[in-house]
Enzyme design. Structure first.
Site, mmCIF file in Angstrom:
data_model
loop_
_atom_site.group_PDB
_atom_site.id
_atom_site.type_symbol
_atom_site.label_atom_id
_atom_site.label_comp_id
_atom_site.label_asym_id
_atom_site.label_seq_id
_atom_site.Cartn_x
_atom_site.Cartn_y
_atom_site.Cartn_z
ATOM 1 N N ASP A 157 27.829 30.759 -28.820
ATOM 2 C CA ASP A 157 28.988 31.051 -27.987
ATOM 3 C C ASP A 157 30.164 31.306 -28.929
ATOM 4 O OD1 ASP A 157 29.653 28.546 -28.951
ATOM 5 O OD2 ASP A 157 29.554 27.543 -27.007
ATOM 6 N N SER A 186 18.894 30.447 -27.256
ATOM 7 C CA SER A 186 19.510 29.796 -26.101
ATOM 8 C C SER A 186 18.897 28.442 -25.800
ATOM 9 C CB SER A 186 19.384 30.682 -24.855
ATOM 10 O OG SER A 186 20.193 31.824 -24.979
ATOM 11 N N SER A 368 17.986 24.045 -21.563
ATOM 12 C CA SER A 368 18.544 25.212 -22.253
ATOM 13 C C SER A 368 20.018 24.968 -22.566
ATOM 14 C CB SER A 368 18.378 26.462 -21.387
ATOM 15 O OG SER A 368 19.076 26.299 -20.154
ATOM 16 N N TYR A 369 20.628 25.925 -23.263
ATOM 17 C CA TYR A 369 22.020 25.774 -23.699
ATOM 18 C C TYR A 369 22.926 25.543 -22.490
ATOM 19 C CZ TYR A 369 26.294 26.594 -26.333
ATOM 20 O OH TYR A 369 27.522 26.440 -26.916
ATOM 21 N N PRO A 370 23.711 24.450 -22.488
ATOM 22 C CA PRO A 370 24.443 24.067 -21.271
ATOM 23 C C PRO A 370 25.796 24.732 -21.083
ATOM 24 C CG PRO A 370 24.713 22.366 -22.938
ATOM 25 C CD PRO A 370 23.803 23.417 -23.538
#
Length: 581
Positions: A157, A186, A368-370
Site C-alpha cells: 500500500d 496480498s 489476506s492483507y487487511p
C-alpha cells in the site's frame, strides 16, 4: 513512380535501421541486466514486521531457514538458500517495525519558543532515524554490505511503498550499486509468495513521493497550529491548561468536529408531539397490529377527527391481500472500513484493536492483507480452495461443505476496487486462536462464507384494510430458506406469522386507538457512525481512521458514555466552537 519508389525504399531503409538500432539496444540492455543478475550471490529481503519476515522466510525456505539475531532484539534475521535470478542464491530476510525514518524540522526550529509558529510553514525539514530504530538501521547497513540485491517485502500500500524507499535510502547509502526489486503480494501464502518471487517489479517512486508530501503537510500544519494554540491557550488559562498539549491535525480536527456537531444537534433539538391511529385484531390466538398508512400527523385536531370517523363505523374491510418474494441479501466482500464498522457494532471491538488484531492475523498467514478498499473478488482468485479449507471446522464446516456441493462459491460483489488488494478473506484454517483474535478470525471466516453463499429467501404477505376510508396495513413474513443466515449470526431475520385474510372480508377490530408520541433527537455517535462520516467526507484513509479516533480520545477531547458513544469534553467543545462558530 520511380521517385516515389525510391522514397519508399529510403523510408523503409530508415525504418529498418531504426528497428535494428532499437533491437540492438534492447539486446545490449537485456544482456547487461542478465550479467548484473548473474552477479547476484546474496540477497537482502526486508519485510515491514518481524512476523511477516518469519512467515515469508518459512514459505521460501520450506521451513529450512536458519534464525540469527539482529542488532534489534525485536527484528530477527532468517537465512536460507533459494533459486532466484536463474541461480541458487543466499537470502537474508529481516524486517523493520513500520516506518524506519521520521520527518522533523532542522535543529534551529525544533524548540517550541525558537520561532513564530507561522515560520514552520517554510522551515527546512529533514528525515532522521528515531533512537529506538537505530539498531534496525544498523542491522540493515551491516547485512547489505555482503549483498548484491535488495528485495522490498513491505506491505503493498502507500505506506508500505514509502517504508520500502526508506529501506532503500539506508541501504544505498552503504552500497550505491545495489540492485533493488519490489515483491508485490496480498497474502502470506505459498502461492502468493512464490508468485511474487517470480514477478519482481520496480518500487513505485510516485506512490512513495505522495506519502512524503502528506507527511510534510501533516508536520507543518500540525506543528504550527499545535504550537500556536497550545502556547496561546496556556497563557489564557494557565491554571487549567499549564501541562496540556493541545494538538491539531488536519484529520484529527474534523473527526472531533463530527462528534461536537452531533452533540450540538442533540442540544438544539426541539421535540414535536405527533399523533397516530393504531388498529389491532385478535384472530386464531394471534394479535395483529395494523399500521396507519398516513404514519403520523402533527396536528391533534386533524388526527382526532379521523379517529372519530373510524370509531363511528368501526368495521374493517380487507381491500387487498398480496404476496411477493422477499430476499435478505448476503453481505458484500469485506473491505477495511466495513471490517472496522462491523467489528465495532457486532463484536464490540474498537477500530484500533480490530486493525491491530487483523495485522497480526495477516502476518501469521491466516487472512489476506487487511488494508484494502476493494469489495469485489477478482475473477482470477480461485475461492474454492479457500472454502474447502474451512470444511474441517466443527461449527461452520458443514456450511462450507454445502457451498461446495451446490456448485461452489458464488460471491455477491460490490462496486469498489483499489486495483491493489482483494477483499479481506481467510487464507488458512486455524482452530488455535483465543480471545479477540479468535472472535475476529471467526467473524472474517463467517463473513466470507456468507458472502459466497446465497441470499436468504422468504415470502412476504401484505394485508391492506379500510376503516371509514382510512387505510391500514400489516405485513407477515414466512422464511423459506435461511441460506447465508445459517452461518452468519450477526444478521437477524425473523418470521412474522399473521392469520389468513381474504379480500373483501370484513371484521370488527379488537381495538382502535389514537396514540401520541414525541419525535426523538439523533443519538450520540458510535465509533461505526464516526468511521462512516469520515469515509463519506474523505477524512483520513481506511488505514488511518482508527488512529485519528484514538488521538481525540487520548487527548481527552472526547469521552465515551457507558454504551460506547462519543461525548465531547469541555476542551473538545471549546476548540471546535472557538474555531468554527
Amino acid at each position: 513512380m520511380i521517385f516515389q519508389s525510391g522514397c519508399l525504399t529510403l523510408r523503409a531503409g530508415l525504418r529498418l535501421t531504426t528497428v535494428q538500432e532499437k533491437f540492438s539496444w534492447f539486446c545490449r540492455r537485456v544482456s547487461t541486466e542478465d550479467m548484473r543478475r548473474a552477479q547476484i550471490k546474496k540477497v537482502l529481503c526486508v519485510a515491514e514486521k518481524n512476523d511477516a519476515a518469519k512467515g515469508i522466510a518459512e514459505i521460501m525456505s520450506n521451513g529450512g531457514m536458519r534464525r540469527k539475531e539482529g542488532l534489534s532484539r525485536f527484528n530477527k534475521i532468517y537465512e536460507y538458500e533459494y533459486h532466484w535470478f536463474g541461480q541458487n542464491v543466499t537470502v537474508s530476510m529481516t524486517s523493520v517495525s513500520g516506518h524506519l525514518l521520521g520527518l522533523e524540522f532542522k535543529a534551529p526550529f525544533q524548540k517550541w519558543h525558537s520561532c513564530n509558529p507561522v515560520v514552520l510553514f517554510d522551515a527546512e525539514v529533514e528525515k532522521y532515524c528515531p533512537d529506538n530504530y537505530v539498531d534496525i538501521k544498523r542491522t540493515l547497513e551491516r547485512e547489505v554490505r555482503q549483498c548484491q540485491a535488495l528485495v522490498i517485502w513491505t506491505d503493498c500500500d502507500r505506506e508500505g511503498e514509502n517504508i520500502g524507499f526508506e529501506v532503500i535510502e539506508v541501504c544505498k547509502a552503504v552500497k550505491q550499486n545495489l540492485q533493488v526489486f519490489r515483491a508485490r503480494f496480498s497474502e502470506i501464502t505459498p502461492n502468493s509468495i512464490r508468485n511474487a518471487c517470480q514477478n519482481l517489479a520496480e518500487p513505485d517512486q510516485n506512490v512513495s513521493d505522495a506519502v512524503d508530501v502528506r507527511q510534510e503537510l501533516d508536520l507543518r500544519i500540525g506543528a504550527s497550529f499545535t504550537r500556536f494554540q497550545t502556547l496561546r491557550l496556556q497563557k489564557i488559562f494557565p491554571t487549567v491548561l499549564s501541562d496540556q498539549l493541545i494538538s491539531y491535525g488536519s484529520c484529527q480536527f474534523p473527526t472531533l468536529g463530527f462528534v461536537v456537531e452531533r452533540f450540538k444537534a442533540i442540544q438544539a433539538f426541539i421535540p414535536e408531539t405527533f399523533y397516530k391511529i393504531k388498529v389491532t385484531h385478535e384472530m386464531e390466538d394471534c394479535e395483529v397490529d395494523f399500521g396507519w398508512k398516513r404514519n403520523r400527523l402533527f396536528h391533534h385536531t386533524a388526527c382526532l377527527v379521523l379517529y372519530q370517523m373510524c370509531m363511528e363505523n368501526p368495521v374493517a374491510t380487507v381491500i387487498d391481500v398480496s404476496s411477493k418474494p422477499k430476499s435478505k441479501w448476503r453481505p458484500l466482500p469485506l473491505d477495511t472500513v466495513e471490517l472496522e464498522k462491523l467489528a465495532s457494532r457486532k463484536l464490540k471491538i474498537s477500530a484500533k484493536e480490530t486493525m491491530k488484531i487483523a495485522e497480526k492475523l495477516y502476518t501469521q498467514g491466516f487472512i489476506s492483507y487487511p488494508r484494502t478498499e476493494t469489495n469485489i473478488f477478482p475473477k482470477d482468485l480461485n475461492l474454492t480452495p479457500l472454502v474447502e479449507q474451512q470444511t474441517q471446522d466443527a461449527h461452520w464446516g458443514s456450511f462450507a461443505q454445502g457451498i461446495l456441493e451446490r456448485g461452489g462459491p458464488t460471491p455477491r460483489n460490490g462496486t469498489k476496487t483499489d486495483q491493489a488488494h482483494p477483499p479481506i478473506h481467510p487464507t488458512k484454517y486455524t482452530s488455535g486462536l483465543q480471545g479477540n483474535e479468535q472472535r475476529l478470525y471467526e467473524f472474517i471466516v463467517r463473513h466470507f462464507l456468507a458472502c459466497c453463499s446465497q441470499d436468504a429467501q422468504g415470502q412476504e404477505t401484505t394485508v391492506d384494510i379500510d376503516i371509514a376510508q382510512e387505510r391500514f396495513a400489516t405485513h407477515g413474513l414466512m422464511i423459506i430458506a435461511r441460506n447465508y443466515l445459517d452461518v452468519y449470526p450477526y444478521d437477524k431475520w425473523y418470521a412474522k406469522v399473521i392469520p389468513v385474510y381474504e379480500r373483501g372480508s370484513q371484521f370488527q377490530p379488537t381495538t382502535i386507538e389514537m396514540l401520541d408520541g414525541e419525535t426523538s433527537p439523533p443519538q450520540l455517535l458510535t465509533e461505526a457512525d464516526l468511521i462512516s462520516l469520515m469515509e463519506k467526507h474523505g477524512i483520513g484513509t481506511d488505514a488511518t481512521h482508527a488512529d485519528h479516533i484514538e488521538t481525540i480520545k487520548s487527548r481527552m477531547y472526547v469521552g465515551l458514555t457507558p454504551d460506547q458513544r462519543f461525548l465531547p469534553g469541555e476542551l473538545g467543545m471549546g476548540l471546535v466552537e472557538g474555531t468554527l462558530y
